[in-house]
Design a protein around this motif. Structure first.
Motif, short mmCIF file in Angstrom:
data_model
loop_
_atom_site.label_atom_id
_atom_site.label_comp_id
_atom_site.label_asym_id
_atom_site.label_seq_id
_atom_site.Cartn_x
_atom_site.Cartn_y
_atom_site.Cartn_z
N LEU A 1 -16.84 -93.93 -15.20
CA LEU A 1 -15.71 -93.57 -16.06
C LEU A 1 -14.48 -94.41 -15.73
CD1 LEU A 1 -16.08 -89.66 -16.09
CD2 LEU A 1 -16.54 -91.22 -18.00
N SER A 2 -14.32 -94.70 -14.45
CA SER A 2 -13.19 -95.55 -14.03
C SER A 2 -13.35 -96.98 -14.57
CB SER A 2 -13.10 -95.60 -12.49
OG SER A 2 -12.82 -94.33 -11.98
N GLN A 3 -14.60 -97.48 -14.52
CA GLN A 3 -14.86 -98.84 -15.02
C GLN A 3 -14.64 -98.91 -16.53
OE1 GLN A 3 -18.72 -100.34 -13.81
NE2 GLN A 3 -18.44 -99.61 -11.71
N PHE B 1 -10.22 -92.61 -19.01
CA PHE B 1 -9.03 -91.85 -18.63
C PHE B 1 -8.11 -92.71 -17.79
CE2 PHE B 1 -12.59 -88.72 -18.74
CZ PHE B 1 -12.17 -87.99 -19.84
N PRO B 2 -6.82 -92.35 -17.70
CA PRO B 2 -5.91 -93.11 -16.84
C PRO B 2 -6.36 -93.05 -15.39
CG PRO B 2 -4.71 -91.59 -18.27
CD PRO B 2 -6.15 -91.25 -18.40
N PRO B 3 -6.05 -94.09 -14.59
CA PRO B 3 -6.44 -94.08 -13.17
C PRO B 3 -5.88 -92.84 -12.46
CG PRO B 3 -5.61 -96.23 -13.83
CD PRO B 3 -5.34 -95.32 -14.97
N GLU B 4 -6.70 -92.25 -11.59
CA GLU B 4 -6.33 -91.06 -10.80
C GLU B 4 -6.08 -89.82 -11.65
OE1 GLU B 4 -6.68 -91.35 -7.56
OE2 GLU B 4 -7.07 -93.47 -7.89
N SER B 5 -6.51 -89.83 -12.90
CA SER B 5 -6.33 -88.65 -13.75
C SER B 5 -7.25 -87.51 -13.28
CB SER B 5 -6.67 -88.99 -15.20
OG SER B 5 -6.77 -87.83 -15.99
N TRP B 6 -6.77 -86.25 -13.35
CA TRP B 6 -7.59 -85.10 -12.97
C TRP B 6 -8.78 -84.93 -13.91
CZ3 TRP B 6 -8.17 -81.31 -16.67
CH2 TRP B 6 -7.22 -81.28 -17.71
N LYS B 7 -8.67 -85.48 -15.12
CA LYS B 7 -9.77 -85.38 -16.09
C LYS B 7 -10.99 -86.16 -15.62
CE LYS B 7 -6.56 -84.99 -19.98
NZ LYS B 7 -5.99 -85.69 -21.14
N ALA C 1 -12.11 -86.47 -12.50
CA ALA C 1 -12.86 -85.62 -11.56
C ALA C 1 -13.53 -84.47 -12.30
CB ALA C 1 -11.92 -85.08 -10.49
N LEU C 2 -12.86 -83.93 -13.30
CA LEU C 2 -13.40 -82.77 -14.03
C LEU C 2 -14.67 -83.14 -14.80
CD1 LEU C 2 -12.85 -79.80 -14.66
CD2 LEU C 2 -11.57 -80.53 -16.68
N VAL C 3 -14.65 -84.26 -15.53
CA VAL C 3 -15.82 -84.68 -16.31
C VAL C 3 -16.97 -85.07 -15.38
CG1 VAL C 3 -16.71 -86.42 -17.91
CG2 VAL C 3 -14.46 -85.43 -18.30
N ALA C 4 -16.66 -85.77 -14.29
CA ALA C 4 -17.70 -86.15 -13.32
C ALA C 4 -18.34 -84.91 -12.70
CB ALA C 4 -17.09 -87.03 -12.23
N ALA C 5 -17.54 -83.89 -12.43
CA ALA C 5 -18.06 -82.65 -11.85
C ALA C 5 -18.93 -81.90 -12.84
CB ALA C 5 -16.90 -81.78 -11.38
N LEU D 1 -15.67 -79.51 -6.49
CA LEU D 1 -15.45 -80.96 -6.49
C LEU D 1 -14.08 -81.32 -7.05
CD1 LEU D 1 -18.96 -82.31 -7.59
CD2 LEU D 1 -17.96 -82.35 -5.30
N PHE D 2 -13.65 -80.55 -8.06
CA PHE D 2 -12.33 -80.80 -8.64
C PHE D 2 -11.23 -80.48 -7.61
CE2 PHE D 2 -8.63 -79.15 -11.09
CZ PHE D 2 -8.25 -80.35 -11.66
N PHE D 3 -11.32 -79.30 -6.96
CA PHE D 3 -10.34 -78.92 -5.93
C PHE D 3 -10.35 -79.93 -4.79
CE2 PHE D 3 -10.74 -74.12 -7.05
CZ PHE D 3 -9.83 -74.29 -8.10
#
Length: 300
Positions: free
Chosen positions: A194-196, A200-206, A208-212, A285-287
């Motif tokens: 997702l980062s590549q 989403f913007p870099p370091e966005s909480w979204k 981590a949420l989608v990956a989780a 994972l999000f926390f």
């Protein structure tokens, strides 16, 4: 701090998902080693199980085993996620070219999971016993009569010693190896992709949420048969020496379940598993990701 943040993240998720763990445990024990259609189904599905437990055992029963569940999550995930976080921070999960390595990630997740699960095994066993305890009209599986976590640990320790406290620990490891390696590998790989793709913007909480969320689905599908076998191994009655009377080990539990209950028997409670593991994976994972982000932001 990595270990502390990891433990706190898992405990935060556990408070919300423990009722689903109670439901999952009872559904996995329902009709144990009985052919389909030959036993009374007290729990028809996740929602029916919630209503039945709340009506017969009382609403408080939906949080049975919360104390050992919190302690187990803190110990197991503090060690598991903390160790994995250190490996990630040290660059051990990346290739020489700097790209994320799924193989290294899976291996690190499995090793970290083994350490955490083995140390926390006595707590997990007591949690299973407490969550299975129910009023006689809706009871499933063997019924222990523990009064609480400390009383249970003391009683088992006095009767069977350290061997009794770690009964089923080795059988529970395949569940954790499969679950932990799948969870952490898919989480890191999805987050990296997702980062590549710059969705989403870099370091966005979204991120981590989608990956989780992706990780949660993968974990449930991979771990369900081992989870059923593990619950039954821990909850089986024992002889005077503390040896299990129903199963010799994880492989025996899997084979007996498949032989008597069919392939679907190995996936009993999968709905409850997803409703529990899905949110738990997502929340923990999000926390974990957000706590680490905050920590590194304010300590630089």
């Amino acid at each position: 701090m990595d270990f502390l943040m990891s433990g706190l993240a898992a405990c935060g998720a556990c408070v919300f998902t423990n009722p689903l763990e109670v439901v999952k445990t009872r559904m996995q024990l329902q009709g144990e080693l009985q052919a389909p259609g030959t036993y009374q189904r007290h729990y028809r599905n996740v929602f029916h199980a919630f209503i039945t437990i709340g009506r017969v055992d009382g609403l408080a029963a939906l949080q049975k085993g919360l104390a050992p569940a919190l302690l187990y999550q803190f110990l197991m995930n503090g060690i598991r996620l903390g160790t994995y976080g250190l490996a990630e921070a040290g660059g051990y999960l990346h290739t020489a070219e700097g790209t994320h390595s799924p193989a290294r990630s899976a291996a690190a997740g499995a090793m970290a999971g083994i350490m955490g699960a083995y140390l926390g095994s006595p707590i997990y066993m007591v949690k299973t016993h407490l969550q299975a305890q129910a009023a006689s009209e809706i009871a499933v599986g063997h019924q222990y009569k523990h009064q609480g976590m400390f009383q249970a640990l003391t009683e088992i320790g006095q009767k069977h010693g350290l061997v009794g406290l770690w009964r089923g620990a080795l059988g529970g490891l395949p569940r954790v190896i499969v679950g932990s390696s799948t969870q952490l590998c898919t989480f890191s790989s999805t987050k990296d992709l997702l980062s590549q793709w710059e969705i989403f913007p870099p370091e966005s909480w979204k991120l981590a949420l989608v990956a989780a969320m992706v990780s949660g689905i993968a974990v449930v599908l991979a771990m369900a048969p081992f989870d059923v076998a593990c619950t039954r191994l821990y909850n089986q009655p024992t002889d005077a020496q503390g040896k299990g009377l129903m199963y010799r080990g994880i492989l025996d539990a899997l084979l007996q379940t498949a032989r008597t209950e069919g392939i679907f028997g190995m996936y009993k409670g999968i709905g409850a598993s997803y409703f529990r593991l899905g949110p738990h994976t997502i929340l923990s994972l999000f926390f974990w990701d957000q706590l680490r982000s905050l920590y590194y932001t304010y300590t630089k």
